[in-house]
Scaffold this motif. Structure first.
Motif, mmCIF file in Angstrom:
data_model
loop_
_atom_site.group_PDB
_atom_site.id
_atom_site.type_symbol
_atom_site.label_atom_id
_atom_site.label_comp_id
_atom_site.label_asym_id
_atom_site.label_seq_id
_atom_site.Cartn_x
_atom_site.Cartn_y
_atom_site.Cartn_z
ATOM 1 N N SER A 30 0.840 -1.203 0.000
ATOM 2 C CA SER A 30 0.000 0.000 0.000
ATOM 3 C C SER A 30 0.872 1.249 0.000
ATOM 4 C CB SER A 30 -0.945 0.004 1.199
ATOM 5 O OG SER A 30 -0.266 0.266 2.408
ATOM 6 N N LYS A 235 -1.577 -9.834 5.562
ATOM 7 C CA LYS A 235 -2.946 -9.483 5.206
ATOM 8 C C LYS A 235 -3.853 -10.266 6.148
ATOM 9 C CE LYS A 235 -3.743 -6.870 1.427
ATOM 10 N NZ LYS A 235 -4.847 -5.976 1.200
ATOM 11 N N LYS A 324 -10.176 -2.203 -2.353
ATOM 12 C CA LYS A 324 -10.308 -3.518 -1.722
ATOM 13 C C LYS A 324 -10.377 -4.589 -2.816
ATOM 14 C CE LYS A 324 -12.306 -3.968 2.209
ATOM 15 N NZ LYS A 324 -13.279 -4.109 3.328
ATOM 16 N N GLN A 358 -6.689 1.446 1.524
ATOM 17 C CA GLN A 358 -6.859 -0.006 1.510
ATOM 18 C C GLN A 358 -8.209 -0.432 2.063
ATOM 19 O OE1 GLN A 358 -4.526 -2.240 0.134
ATOM 20 N NE2 GLN A 358 -3.735 -0.265 -0.573
#
Length: 550
Positions: A30, A235, A324, A358
């Motif tokens: 990101s 994640k 997303k 994000q």
């Protein structure tokens, strides 16, 4: 602290804020995306951006180089300072950046030190944003040394810039003015920007990136979470799911980063094969979302992932930028293999992304949108299941049927326009140009792209499975209606034809139908009072009774 540097010090921020500000990027890609956004945005408008790893003075460095418009020293100062954002839409090209914070948060998340080289055709500038430098001089506030050169490679405003130049030469990886100019020369053409980041964030005595597994990629190594005992790629929301390649491969992530890519990304010398995500699916259909809080409808595209059925969910974009990826909704949230392989794509310009881009702010509008996406994905899944079962009578789930994209699209390496190719073309050259197009109508870079289908009012498919489901429910309902025989209508016990004849003879003919109808009405009233009765069965009984009245 040199007095000359205070002219660049407008923020009055504590140096520790550089680190604190970067912590919103829990996932390193990101932070990389923030730097790519800066090159993509219309004020820079880069056609290409090169991302690479290099070694300078034994420091592993990340480099980002673009061929965009470059910056003046004043604009460079605004980029390196806090509280500035003068990005505007240019010719329909909407900027991704909102807060003017992307470079600071992104670069300081990747490493402790960053230097920026830029030229705009008229001047050249170098800016230095460094936590190491601020600690070395014991700065109380963030100081950003910036030095500018003219066309003749001479320092501009020498009195003010000398202190900045001295600070850069002493505390950066470049110890002479000639080395700074050499990096400016590394920017191909008259305009562009080059960013070098070092003192990269480490993880277990190594950088958090894996540069060795694939020499043409930058990857996040798979790691074992000691608390849960599960492996993942930082994640956390995917710990119980199969991680898509975009979670740990920068090349894969960059291929889907933009809904309609307008910038070529080259990672470690090899071009990223960007995708038109909404055109790369199989069995594509479109639906529309009509939220009450908007005055317009929003298009949703559904289809099946042709590459890997285990990677599915909603791809949520905002102003062309992925926010997303593979967000599971509707039936995909249940452990019953429903919705497997289905990908949905929506551009949610009506929602507000979080600062790290994000996620979206968890507002009521967001919750309503997720619920609606779940309902519409369920519709698509059920429709495709019925449709494909009819086409493929063999006992094979729709997600297991071999698929290929409905269409083939390719981006011209010169004008960066997207062109649709005829079916059957599987092999493409490494570099493709409009002049290679088999369709003569789009064989020139000056020809605009094919127009999109602008019908945002109606879905592209009929949801026939709903009609079939309603018909099945109707039939089951009818089957539950009690069957009333003639004997039930005339008495609770069976009567012989003889006794019925005697009753019939004892009643005048004119009163026979009246008697039957009177009994029938009593029966209907009794049935209405029974626990099993319902309006449908009442109507059915009525239909059976009243013919006797004629």
């Amino acid at each position: 602290m040199p007095a000359a540097l205070t002219s660049w010090q407008r923020d009055r921020l504590c140096p520790r804020f550089l680190h604190t500000n970067s912590t919103s990027h829990t996932w390193p890609f990101s932070a990389v995306a923030e730097l790519i956004d800066n090159a993509y945005d219309p004020d820079v408008n880069a056609k290409q951006i090169w991302i690479d790893k290099t070694l300078i003075k034994n420091y592993i460095c990340l480099t980002f180089t673009d061929n965009g418009n470059g910056m003046t020293s004043d604009k460079l100062h605004k980029m390196l300072s806090f509280g500035f954002s003068d990005k505007v839409t240019v010719n329909g090209h909407v900027p991704v950046g909102l807060y003017g914070n992307g470079f600071k948060s992104g670069s300081m998340r990747l490493g402790r030190d960053a230097i920026v080289f830029t030229k705009n055709g008229e001047s050249m500038s170098v800016g230095f944003l460094s936590q190491t430098y601020l600690e070395a001089i014991k700065a109380e506030h963030v100081v950003v040394p910036i030095v500018a050169f003219n066309k003749h490679r001479q320092v501009i405003n020498s009195v003010e810039s000398k202190a900045s130049l001295a600070a850069i030469l002493e505390h950066s990886l470049f110890s002479t003015e000639q080395k700074l100019l050499a990096e400016l020369d590394a920017i191909m053409g008259k305009k562009g920007t080059r960013i070098i980041i070092w003192n990269l964030r480490s993880y277990r005595n190594a950088t958090e990136f894996d540069f060795d597994k694939d020499k043409y990629d930058i990857r996040i190594p798979e790691d074992l979470d000691e608390t849960t005992g599960k492996k993942g790629y930082k994640k956390q929301e995917r710990m119980d799911q199969i991680a898509p390649e975009s979670d740990y491969s920068l090349r894969a992530y960059c291929s889907i980063l933009y809904l309609k890519p307008r910038t070529q990304i080259i990672i470690r010398g090899q071009k990223v094969k960007t995708q038109l995500v909404s055109k790369s699916l199989a069995y594509i259909e479109r639906d529309v979302y009509r939220p009450k809080f908007l005055t317009k409808t929003v298009r949703i595209t559904f289809g099946f992932n042709c590459r890997n059925k285990d990677h599915y969910g909603i791809m949520m974009y905002h102003k062309n930028r992925l926010i997303k990826a593979y967000e599971k909704v509707g039936c995909q949230l249940k452990a019953n293999n429903m919705g497997v392989g289905v990908v949905g794509i929506i551009e949610c310009n009506f929602l507000k992304p979080t600062h790290n881009k994000q996620d979206f702010d968890y507002t009521n509008e967001y919750r309503l949108t997720i619920a609606a996406l779940g309902d519409k994905l369920n519709d698509y899944w059920n429709e495709m299941k019925v449709k494909k079962h009819a086409e493929y009578p063999i006992n094979m789930p729709v997600e297991d049927i071999q698929k290929r994209p409905d269409q083939t699209w390719v981006q011209c390496d010169s004008c960066l326009k997207w062109r649709k190719l005829p079916d059957g073309i599987d092999q493409l050259p490494e570099k493709w140009y409009c002049s290679n197009n088999p369709d003569p109508q789009f064989r020139n870079c000056d020809v605009p792209e094919e127009p999109e289908d602008e019908d945002l009012m109606h879905p592209t498919y009929e949801k026939t499975y709903k009609k079939k489901d309603r018909e099945k429910i109707r039939i089951r309902h009818l089957e539950r209606i009690p069957q009333i025989s003639t004997a039930d209508l005339l008495g609770t016990t069976a009567m012989s034809s003889q006794s019925f004849s005697s009753v019939k003879e004892s009643i005048p003919r004119g009163h026979l139908s009246e008697s039957v109808n009177t009994y029938a009405k009593k029966l209907i009233n009794n049935h209405r009072g029974s626990p099993q009765s319902d309006p449908e069965s009442n109507r059915s009984v009525a239909k059976c009774v009243f013919p006797f009245g004629g």
